[in-house]
Design a protein around this motif. Structure first.
Motif, PDB file in Angstrom:
ATOM      1  N   LEU A   1       0.500  -0.912   0.118  1.00 26.52           N
ATOM      2  CA  LEU A   1       0.202  -0.324  -0.051  1.00 26.52           C
ATOM      3  C   LEU A   1       0.990   1.860  -0.088  1.00 26.52           C
ATOM      4  CD1 LEU A   1      -2.475   1.098   0.174  1.00 26.52           C
ATOM      5  CD2 LEU A   1      -2.588   1.376   2.468  1.00 26.52           C
ATOM      6  N   LEU A   2       0.750   2.121  -0.663  1.00 25.26           N
ATOM      7  CA  LEU A   2       1.600   3.311  -1.595  1.00 25.26           C
ATOM      8  C   LEU A   2       0.559   4.589  -1.024  1.00 25.26           C
ATOM      9  CD1 LEU A   2       3.427   2.973  -3.811  1.00 25.26           C
ATOM     10  CD2 LEU A   2       4.235   2.677  -1.290  1.00 25.26           C
ATOM     11  N   ASN A   3       0.522   5.023   0.200  1.00 25.53           N
ATOM     12  CA  ASN A   3       0.133   6.590   0.831  1.00 25.53           C
ATOM     13  C   ASN A   3      -0.104   8.129   0.267  1.00 25.53           C
ATOM     14  OD1 ASN A   3      -2.844   5.057   1.778  1.00 25.53           O
ATOM     15  ND2 ASN A   3      -0.707   4.558   3.655  1.00 25.53           N
ATOM     16  N   CYS A   4      -0.511   8.380  -1.107  1.00 23.74           N
ATOM     17  CA  CYS A   4       0.153   9.453  -0.929  1.00 23.74           C
ATOM     18  C   CYS A   4      -0.344  10.037   0.098  1.00 23.74           C
ATOM     19  CB  CYS A   4      -1.037  10.287  -2.399  1.00 23.74           C
ATOM     20  SG  CYS A   4      -0.718   8.974  -3.829  1.00 23.74           S
ATOM     21  N   PRO A   5       0.295  11.856  -0.065  1.00 22.79           N
ATOM     22  CA  PRO A   5       0.493  12.604   1.104  1.00 22.79           C
ATOM     23  C   PRO A   5      -0.641  13.194   1.108  1.00 22.79           C
ATOM     24  CG  PRO A   5       2.359  12.773   0.012  1.00 22.79           C
ATOM     25  CD  PRO A   5       2.090  11.351  -0.684  1.00 22.79           C
ATOM     26  N   TYR A   6      -0.935  13.406  -0.865  1.00 26.41           N
ATOM     27  CA  TYR A   6      -2.506  14.054  -1.168  1.00 26.41           C
ATOM     28  C   TYR A   6      -2.296  13.408  -2.037  1.00 26.41           C
ATOM     29  CZ  TYR A   6       1.507  17.041  -3.750  1.00 26.41           C
ATOM     30  OH  TYR A   6       2.335  16.765  -4.732  1.00 26.41           O
TER      31      TYR A   6
ATOM     32  N   LEU B   1      -2.920  13.370  -6.040  1.00 24.69           N
ATOM     33  CA  LEU B   1      -2.191  13.450  -6.946  1.00 24.69           C
ATOM     34  C   LEU B   1      -3.092  13.595  -8.346  1.00 24.69           C
ATOM     35  CD1 LEU B   1       1.336  10.952  -6.370  1.00 24.69           C
ATOM     36  CD2 LEU B   1       0.715  13.835  -5.596  1.00 24.69           C
TER      37      LEU B   1
ATOM     38  N   GLY C   1      -2.406  10.570 -12.728  1.00 25.64           N
ATOM     39  CA  GLY C   1      -1.602  10.425 -13.467  1.00 25.64           C
ATOM     40  C   GLY C   1      -0.191  10.434 -12.469  1.00 25.64           C
ATOM     41  N   GLY C   2      -0.413  11.266 -10.926  1.00 28.51           N
ATOM     42  CA  GLY C   2       0.797  10.835 -10.673  1.00 28.51           C
ATOM     43  C   GLY C   2       0.447   9.529  -9.584  1.00 28.51           C
TER      44      GLY C   2
ATOM     45  N   SER D   1       1.918   6.653 -12.365  1.00 24.91           N
ATOM     46  CA  SER D   1       3.425   7.014 -12.228  1.00 24.91           C
ATOM     47  C   SER D   1       4.508   6.813 -10.570  1.00 24.91           C
ATOM     48  CB  SER D   1       3.726   8.809 -12.753  1.00 24.91           C
ATOM     49  OG  SER D   1       4.681   9.240 -12.451  1.00 24.91           O
ATOM     50  N   LEU D   2       3.085   7.194  -9.611  1.00 29.32           N
ATOM     51  CA  LEU D   2       4.358   6.314  -8.516  1.00 29.32           C
ATOM     52  C   LEU D   2       4.223   5.448  -8.561  1.00 29.32           C
ATOM     53  CD1 LEU D   2       4.951   6.391  -5.404  1.00 29.32           C
ATOM     54  CD2 LEU D   2       2.581   6.837  -4.789  1.00 29.32           C
TER      55      LEU D   2
ATOM     56  N   SER E   1       7.478   3.906 -10.290  1.00 24.28           N
ATOM     57  CA  SER E   1       8.475   3.887  -9.940  1.00 24.28           C
ATOM     58  C   SER E   1       8.658   2.767  -9.302  1.00 24.28           C
ATOM     59  CB  SER E   1       7.707   6.124  -9.860  1.00 24.28           C
ATOM     60  OG  SER E   1       7.846   6.457 -10.847  1.00 24.28           O
TER      61      SER E   1
END
Lengths: 253, 125
Positions: free
Chosen positions: A65-70, A72, A75-76, A79-80, A83
């Motif tokens: 699980l990747l949690n974006c800080p806000y 994105l 697309g973002g 992209s994450l 990566s």
């Protein structure tokens, strides 16, 4: 679908923004499908700043699980995921929507052209031979227009250039991960791939109806969408898409 | 030489130009303006002051370029500089957005790595 147990590490990237209703089921389904096909799959859920229980639901099932800080944006988020897949040595990355419209059972078919070395990017298309969910007339018109634009600019013929159900080999991931577009990323990135001589293949998949929510693209917004995506495609074609510093740009091999 | 601008407006433009210069100087002293922008604004303020005092200067350049109405030369120059600067700012913002996205992605990945290393007490951040 070759039953050969592939030793390749496969990343299944699932971008999720407020998908609490479907995320756990989608992850489970992907895991079962991968296990059934003897694939070494890592499921990467990118929680794109959801305000609902998406993170909690995803944390209870077996996934990275990747949690974006806000937030994105799609697309973002993709992209994450790409990566992460690249940095952790995955050889193939697949994008699957969190709303359940992409059939995980089709993953083996989706990656087959890559495993056979025939393609760098594979699009899971819902239109190839009129199988499964067909969507609305307006949507189909829009897709036909985008397909025509892609074909006219790059010579690549696909039945659904807007499909988010796609597989990438490692070269394609390396190329696109940092420059994955924010707006209309599927079609625009297809243009970027084609312009940089990546081989694009297409396989037919059976898609189901969206389980939650409606398409956000309707009415006057559709006109704006068409204008904006046209601009995005043309910019990608003439190479004006922002690419950060020059040393970041990875060219195709 | 013809009177280009009335005297009162000349005083006003001198005062405003000097105020701009002082304001920019203040921002620099407080460290709220990066050097590259500071330089641009200092040059702008200096030019404004120059042409506020040297009224014939505008007439001189207008004659040189064949502009019949000198103030329109000033407007054209100002608008040109403003447009160029706005484009420059759009470039800067695009770059910042790109860098911000990369940064957010790095944070998400580092967070995931961190949580994997300490499975018992996961950071709540």
């Amino acid at each position: 679908m070759t039953p050969n147990p592939s030793p390749m590490k496969i990343a299944v990237v699932i971008p999720a923004f407020n998908e609490e209703a479907s995320i756990a089921a989608v992850v489970e389904e992907v895991r079962k499908s991968a296990a059934a096909a003897h694939l070494d799959a890592g499921i990467i859920v990118v929680n794109d700043g959801s305000t609902d229980a998406t993170a909690a639901r995803a944390a209870r099932v077996q996934c990275i699980l990747l949690n974006c800080p806000y937030n994105l944006g799609i697309g973002g988020a993709v992209s994450l995921g790409l990566s992460y897949a690249y940095q952790n040595g995955y050889e193939i990355a697949i994008q699957v929507d969190a709303d359940g419209q992409h059939p995980p059972s089709e993953i083996p078919a989706l990656i087959e052209p890559i495993l056979l070395g025939r393609a760098d990017v594979v699009i899971g298309s819902r239109f190839l031979s009129n199988v499964g969910y067909q969507s609305t007339l307006l949507r189909r018109l829009g897709i036909a227009y985008l397909n025509a634009l892609l074909r006219w600019l790059t010579g690549v013929r696909v039945a659904d250039s807007t499909s988010g159900f796609r597989a990438f080999n490692r070269n394609a991931v390396a190329f696109i991960k940092d420059i994955y577009p924010d707006d209309f990323p599927e079609t625009v990135s297809n243009v970027m791939f084609a312009r940089n001589h990546f081989r694009i293949a297409e396989v037919q998949v059976h898609m189901s109806q969206r389980t939650g929510g409606r398409s956000s693209i309707r009415g006057a917004k559709a006109v704006y969408y068409v204008l904006k995506v046209t601009l995005g495609i043309v910019f990608a074609f003439i190479g004006m898409k922002y690419r950060g510093d020059r040393h970041d740009t990875i060219t195709a091999v | 030489m013809t009177q280009l601008l009335p005297f009162r407006i000349q005083i006003l433009s001198v005062v405003v130009s000097i105020a701009l210069l002082l304001f920019v100087a203040r921002l620099i002293r407080k460290g709220r303006l990066r050097e590259e922008y500071a330089l641009l604004w200092l040059i702008s303020a200096a030019l404004l002051i120059l042409f506020s005092f040297w009224r014939e200067g505008l007439q001189f350049f207008a004659d040189l370029l064949g502009v019949y109405y000198p103030p329109s030369l000033m407007f054209m120059g100002a608008i040109f500089v403003i447009v160029v600067f706005l484009v420059h700012l759009s470039v800067v913002i695009s770059k910042l957005q790109y860098q911000q996205r990369i940064l957010a992605q790095e944070i998400a990945m580092m967070r995931a790595t961190l949580e994997k290393m300490t499975p018992q007490d996961t950071p709540s951040a």
